[in-house]
Design a protein around this motif. Sequence first.
Motif, PDB file in Angstrom:
ATOM      1  N   TYR A  38       0.878  -1.193   0.035  1.00 19.94           N
ATOM      2  CA  TYR A  38       0.038   0.037  -0.039  1.00 19.94           C
ATOM      3  C   TYR A  38       0.761   1.030  -0.066  1.00 19.94           C
ATOM      4  CZ  TYR A  38      -2.975   3.641   2.057  1.00 19.94           C
ATOM      5  OH  TYR A  38      -3.485   4.632   2.391  1.00 19.94           O
ATOM      6  N   ILE A  39       1.983   1.099   0.764  1.00 21.23           N
ATOM      7  CA  ILE A  39       2.815   2.389   1.084  1.00 21.23           C
ATOM      8  C   ILE A  39       3.308   3.065  -0.301  1.00 21.23           C
ATOM      9  CG2 ILE A  39       5.011   2.895   1.838  1.00 21.23           C
ATOM     10  CD1 ILE A  39       3.388   3.170   4.034  1.00 21.23           C
ATOM     11  N   THR A  40       4.031   2.306  -0.991  1.00 22.10           N
ATOM     12  CA  THR A  40       4.832   2.543  -2.258  1.00 22.10           C
ATOM     13  C   THR A  40       3.817   3.415  -3.217  1.00 22.10           C
ATOM     14  OG1 THR A  40       6.380   0.804  -1.792  1.00 22.10           O
ATOM     15  CG2 THR A  40       6.471   2.084  -4.032  1.00 22.10           C
ATOM     16  N   PRO A  41       2.818   2.698  -3.724  1.00 21.26           N
ATOM     17  CA  PRO A  41       1.747   3.490  -4.514  1.00 21.26           C
ATOM     18  C   PRO A  41       1.052   4.670  -4.020  1.00 21.26           C
ATOM     19  CG  PRO A  41       0.914   1.242  -3.754  1.00 21.26           C
ATOM     20  CD  PRO A  41       2.296   1.228  -3.197  1.00 21.26           C
ATOM     21  N   GLN A  42       0.978   4.533  -2.725  1.00 24.89           N
ATOM     22  CA  GLN A  42       0.128   5.790  -2.174  1.00 24.89           C
ATOM     23  C   GLN A  42       0.996   6.880  -1.882  1.00 24.89           C
ATOM     24  OE1 GLN A  42      -3.106   5.722  -1.373  1.00 24.89           O
ATOM     25  NE2 GLN A  42      -2.977   7.730  -0.526  1.00 24.89           N
ATOM     26  N   ILE A  43       2.366   6.870  -1.420  1.00 30.99           N
ATOM     27  CA  ILE A  43       3.384   7.751  -1.213  1.00 30.99           C
ATOM     28  C   ILE A  43       3.849   8.252  -2.638  1.00 30.99           C
ATOM     29  CG2 ILE A  43       5.162   8.602  -0.358  1.00 30.99           C
ATOM     30  CD1 ILE A  43       4.869   6.649   2.035  1.00 30.99           C
ATOM     31  N   LEU A  44       4.116   7.582  -3.382  1.00 33.99           N
ATOM     32  CA  LEU A  44       4.762   7.818  -4.748  1.00 33.99           C
ATOM     33  C   LEU A  44       3.750   8.037  -5.955  1.00 33.99           C
ATOM     34  CD1 LEU A  44       7.939   5.742  -4.441  1.00 33.99           C
ATOM     35  CD2 LEU A  44       7.906   8.134  -4.247  1.00 33.99           C
ATOM     36  N   GLY A  45       2.788   7.262  -6.124  1.00 25.19           N
ATOM     37  CA  GLY A  45       1.865   7.258  -7.092  1.00 25.19           C
ATOM     38  C   GLY A  45       0.850   8.149  -6.827  1.00 25.19           C
ATOM     39  N   GLY A  46       0.546   8.609  -5.621  1.00 26.87           N
ATOM     40  CA  GLY A  46      -0.633   9.377  -5.264  1.00 26.87           C
ATOM     41  C   GLY A  46      -1.936   8.709  -5.780  1.00 26.87           C
ATOM     42  N   ASN A  47      -3.013   9.709  -5.828  1.00 30.19           N
ATOM     43  CA  ASN A  47      -4.239   9.226  -6.134  1.00 30.19           C
ATOM     44  C   ASN A  47      -4.686   9.019  -7.509  1.00 30.19           C
ATOM     45  OD1 ASN A  47      -5.027   8.242  -3.574  1.00 30.19           O
ATOM     46  ND2 ASN A  47      -5.294  10.154  -2.958  1.00 30.19           N
ATOM     47  N   ASN A  48      -3.637   9.495  -8.379  1.00 34.77           N
ATOM     48  CA  ASN A  48      -4.019   9.534  -9.695  1.00 34.77           C
ATOM     49  C   ASN A  48      -4.705   8.099 -10.420  1.00 34.77           C
ATOM     50  OD1 ASN A  48      -3.227  12.384  -9.765  1.00 34.77           O
ATOM     51  ND2 ASN A  48      -1.393  11.889 -10.541  1.00 34.77           N
ATOM     52  N   GLU A  49      -3.872   7.092  -9.922  1.00 30.89           N
ATOM     53  CA  GLU A  49      -4.161   5.944 -10.445  1.00 30.89           C
ATOM     54  C   GLU A  49      -4.044   4.957  -9.328  1.00 30.89           C
ATOM     55  OE1 GLU A  49      -2.300   3.640 -13.960  1.00 30.89           O
ATOM     56  OE2 GLU A  49      -1.032   3.607 -12.193  1.00 30.89           O
ATOM     57  N   LEU A  50      -5.390   4.401  -9.142  1.00 33.48           N
ATOM     58  CA  LEU A  50      -5.286   3.521  -7.693  1.00 33.48           C
ATOM     59  C   LEU A  50      -4.971   2.072  -8.352  1.00 33.48           C
ATOM     60  CD1 LEU A  50      -8.723   4.592  -5.950  1.00 33.48           C
ATOM     61  CD2 LEU A  50      -6.221   5.275  -5.606  1.00 33.48           C
ATOM     62  N   LEU A  51      -4.113   1.589  -7.216  1.00 38.52           N
ATOM     63  CA  LEU A  51      -3.903   0.108  -7.299  1.00 38.52           C
ATOM     64  C   LEU A  51      -4.725  -0.376  -6.372  1.00 38.52           C
ATOM     65  CD1 LEU A  51       0.195  -0.001  -7.683  1.00 38.52           C
ATOM     66  CD2 LEU A  51      -1.494   0.441  -9.183  1.00 38.52           C
ATOM     67  N   MET A  52      -4.603  -1.854  -6.395  1.00 38.72           N
ATOM     68  CA  MET A  52      -5.555  -2.907  -5.690  1.00 38.72           C
ATOM     69  C   MET A  52      -5.662  -2.631  -4.218  1.00 38.72           C
ATOM     70  SD  MET A  52      -7.763  -4.728  -6.511  1.00 38.72           S
ATOM     71  CE  MET A  52      -8.951  -5.973  -5.876  1.00 38.72           C
ATOM     72  N   PRO A  53      -4.273  -2.466  -3.345  1.00 41.35           N
ATOM     73  CA  PRO A  53      -4.271  -1.966  -1.898  1.00 41.35           C
ATOM     74  C   PRO A  53      -4.861  -0.657  -1.577  1.00 41.35           C
ATOM     75  CG  PRO A  53      -2.185  -3.155  -2.860  1.00 41.35           C
ATOM     76  CD  PRO A  53      -2.979  -2.806  -4.170  1.00 41.35           C
ATOM     77  N   GLN A  54      -4.844   0.208  -2.484  1.00 35.57           N
ATOM     78  CA  GLN A  54      -5.090   1.575  -2.381  1.00 35.57           C
ATOM     79  C   GLN A  54      -6.687   1.541  -2.372  1.00 35.57           C
ATOM     80  OE1 GLN A  54      -2.565   3.238  -5.561  1.00 35.57           O
ATOM     81  NE2 GLN A  54      -2.440   5.050  -4.185  1.00 35.57           N
ATOM     82  N   LEU A  55      -7.141   0.896  -3.182  1.00 40.41           N
ATOM     83  CA  LEU A  55      -8.519   0.869  -3.186  1.00 40.41           C
ATOM     84  C   LEU A  55      -9.356  -0.007  -1.929  1.00 40.41           C
ATOM     85  CD1 LEU A  55     -11.014   1.144  -5.330  1.00 40.41           C
ATOM     86  CD2 LEU A  55     -10.654  -1.139  -5.878  1.00 40.41           C
ATOM     87  N   ILE A  56      -8.350  -0.952  -1.530  1.00 41.73           N
ATOM     88  CA  ILE A  56      -8.938  -1.633  -0.345  1.00 41.73           C
ATOM     89  C   ILE A  56      -9.198  -0.503   0.988  1.00 41.73           C
ATOM     90  CG2 ILE A  56      -8.420  -3.512   1.313  1.00 41.73           C
ATOM     91  CD1 ILE A  56      -7.239  -4.967  -0.938  1.00 41.73           C
ATOM     92  N   MET A  57      -8.053  -0.080   0.888  1.00 42.63           N
ATOM     93  CA  MET A  57      -7.719   1.155   2.119  1.00 42.63           C
ATOM     94  C   MET A  57      -8.697   2.279   2.064  1.00 42.63           C
ATOM     95  SD  MET A  57      -5.568  -0.020   3.888  1.00 42.63           S
ATOM     96  CE  MET A  57      -4.457   1.062   5.037  1.00 42.63           C
ATOM     97  N   LEU A  58      -9.059   2.639   0.752  1.00 46.78           N
ATOM     98  CA  LEU A  58      -9.913   3.639   0.389  1.00 46.78           C
ATOM     99  C   LEU A  58     -11.663   3.343   1.228  1.00 46.78           C
ATOM    100  CD1 LEU A  58      -9.613   6.302  -0.806  1.00 46.78           C
ATOM    101  CD2 LEU A  58     -10.920   5.342  -3.078  1.00 46.78           C
TER     102      LEU A  58
END
Lengths: 348, 281, 260
Positions: free
Chosen positions: B223-243
């Motif tokens: 979750y950490i890497t895409p959330q910190i570096l990718g931001g919310n422009n494009e969601l990956l699966m863990p980000q979607l779950i945490m959302l």
Amino acid sequence: MTPLVQVKSVSQKFGAMCALDDVSLDIAPRSYTVLLGPSGSGKTTLLSILGGFLVPTTGQVLIEGQDCTGMPPAKRPTTTVFQDYALFPHMTVGANVGFGLRMRGVASSERDKRAQEVLKLVGLPEAFGKKPHQLSGGQRQRVALARALVVEPSVLLLDEPLGALDLKLRRQMQEELKAIQKRVGTAFVHVTHDQEEAMALADHCVVMSNGRIEDEGPAERVYSKPASRFSATFMGESTIFSGRVIGSGEIETVFGRWQLATDVKPGSEIVLALRPEHVVIDQKQLLPLGEGRVSDVVFQGSFKRVTASLVKDESLMLLARLPADAVVQTGDMVHFACDPKHVLVLTR
Amino acid sequence: MTQSANARGGAVPWVAVGPALLWTLAFFAAPFIAMALVSVTVKGGGFSLANYQQFFTDPSYYRALFNSLEVTAIVTVISILLAYPFAWILAEQIPERWQRLALILAILPFWTSYVVRSYSWLLVLAEKGVVNNTLVQLGLIAEPIQLANTRFATVTGFVHFFVMLLTLTIFANLKQLSPSYRKAAADLGAGPVRTFLHIILPLTLPGIMVGAFLTFVLATGDYITPQILGGNNELLMPQLIMLQIGRRGDFPLASALSILLMLVVTVAYLACARWLKIERA
Amino acid sequence: MRSAIRLATIIYAVLIYGFIFLPVVTLVLFSFQATSFPIPPFSGPSLRWYQAVLGDARLTSALLNSLAVAVISSAVATLLGFLAAWGFARFRLPASALMRGLITLPLTVSYLIIGMGLLVLFNSIGFPKSLTAAGIGHVVINLPLCFAILYSQMGEHQANIERAARDLGAKEWQVLTLVTAPMLWPALFASFFLSMTFSWDEFVISFLLTRFDTTLPVEIWNLLRSGLNPKTNAVGSLVFLVSIAFVLLFELVFFRKSRS
């Protein structure tokens, strides 16, 4: 004398495999018993049952008259010297030897004193403060012995204790083991596959094969009058051939009719065994074995070990131990013979 | 004494293995069952497959899984391509007695906290960060370009970690190879290229596969890497779950998404396990 | 040709090392920044952000929380893993392979999903979010690791040594404490140490399962919400320092052990 240990009709099955098949054995106090057999003969299984590491499938083990069959190792008056010594690697030699006393609640100063005494007994008085990895193989073996002896067991069990040592050290340790056993008077039960070791040590020699006892008794008797074909070949070497009893004291063999004193009843098929040292050459007055072609001669210093194939039965390889000065060479045709009083007549 | 495991012991072995078993049942198996049960309900309601239905019909949901798989695939390929030569240099070109030091150096930066590591990349890739600043100073670009909050940043952060991981697994594998293979190949007339293609590469495939599998499991679940570096422009699966958890408190939907993610990893695991077994046979 | 390959090799290695070290060097360098933004140009050196970190009660208490959770959860994971490894290695148990598989299964599941599961479970039984809850999660992720390490170290030779101890009168608990554990000391230490580092670094489970008192990675995460900040650099650098100290300790203890 009542036996110290009585093994009564013990069988041990591991799944479909039968490691021990209805074995009974008595062990006398103060005796040195050797269980001799090839691997898979059941000797180690029997030792494990005596030590309490295995509970037999059927049968009973009595030690000092008490039923020990299901008793755990710690409770019975036996201790074991393991093949790999199983010394505690993180403890000093002194702590290793004192461990059993510590478990029995003996105070530390008394423990050290007795550990020191036993170390002296096994010839390692200076090793007390060392760690096992600082010792040689032979020394570790003595520590293992001291650790097992210090708790004064009634029976000491040794699982191939000399197996990891080189030949010279092994012979030396044999003598010491025997001497220590005589000094402490504990009954030793020793497992080995080395028949020379067995002959050197045993008061009572037990030859095992396929989960059964083939033969047991004083080592000399087992060697000179083996009870079976297996024990004649495993305890020392023999040339084996078959025969038939045709009348009282008369036996039919491939070498003709021999007059031999035997109480086997006429008509029985039997097996005859010849020890190599009882085979002679060029002596016509003895039982003739006919001519044979020498296929191999190995000079052994005090004697010559000769292998020959006999004309009467070429499938038979005769083993002979001839005097060092005998004149034989590979390829020679030689007349062999044997002394009737040394021919072993075996019924199984 | 070959019969090591005797039947004797009674209650002792159960007392020994019991606590670990119970712990795993209570805090791993039971949560999983709870999650599976909750996933087939709707928030505040009864049984329903609506969560799964939503995932498979709403593009913004299943898109996240595709994004995750795409990013993971890109990361795995780039990491292997970068790590293999590096592992080879460490194993073959550096003198034996320096190898331990070289490896320790290569692992050293990963002893920062995992959150901090992603943050550090943000520092490097920020609008006025080290990279943009340097490029502008060198006159290569006139204006800072957007590096942070992009897929590029996510991939960079992942690749940074997985290059290290793959270097370790491939290095270990290379070190196990007997030098005589190479000599034998050369002796039989193979040049360096053919030796590599026909001998070294096939023999180091297990190391690559182990590393690739670890990459897959860790990258799809991070979750950490895409959330910190990718931001919310494009969601990956863990980000979607945490959302679902953070903003909406929707446990059923988050549970359903977690189970789907785990299924994907399990399928990959089974495929990988089978593949590795074939390799070994 | 040969020297060209050599040169290419060196350039490649330098580039990879550069890539690996770029973020951590940036992190540490700008932790000494004198101004308020950790971006070029460098305006330090200054220790003001370190002072800010050490003066921040939330951060220091989070650090202590992290240490406590790491030590306790690793001790529990190592103990449970040790007992289970011993039980499975020394006794014949029905369905042993299945049970061992179950204990190692969490290794293949991502932390996020383990954390989610625990969150759902704790939520449904009303167990509050807390450091205890996070610690339970950390034992779940570290137990399989400890078990796998210790199980692989339980050999037949050691089984014989345990048998010797039993033969000399030791009870099972004495075998475990006087013989097995001291013999496996290096593996026990390695398990504990690895668990410590994983727990120390773990974010998502702690994030999901704690509320007010939390661990350091979560607290750092909270700091990140304020954007780029040299204070975060300073915390990060301190964590880096502590971790390296751990590793050095580990190396020292192990090297001393393997030499003796």
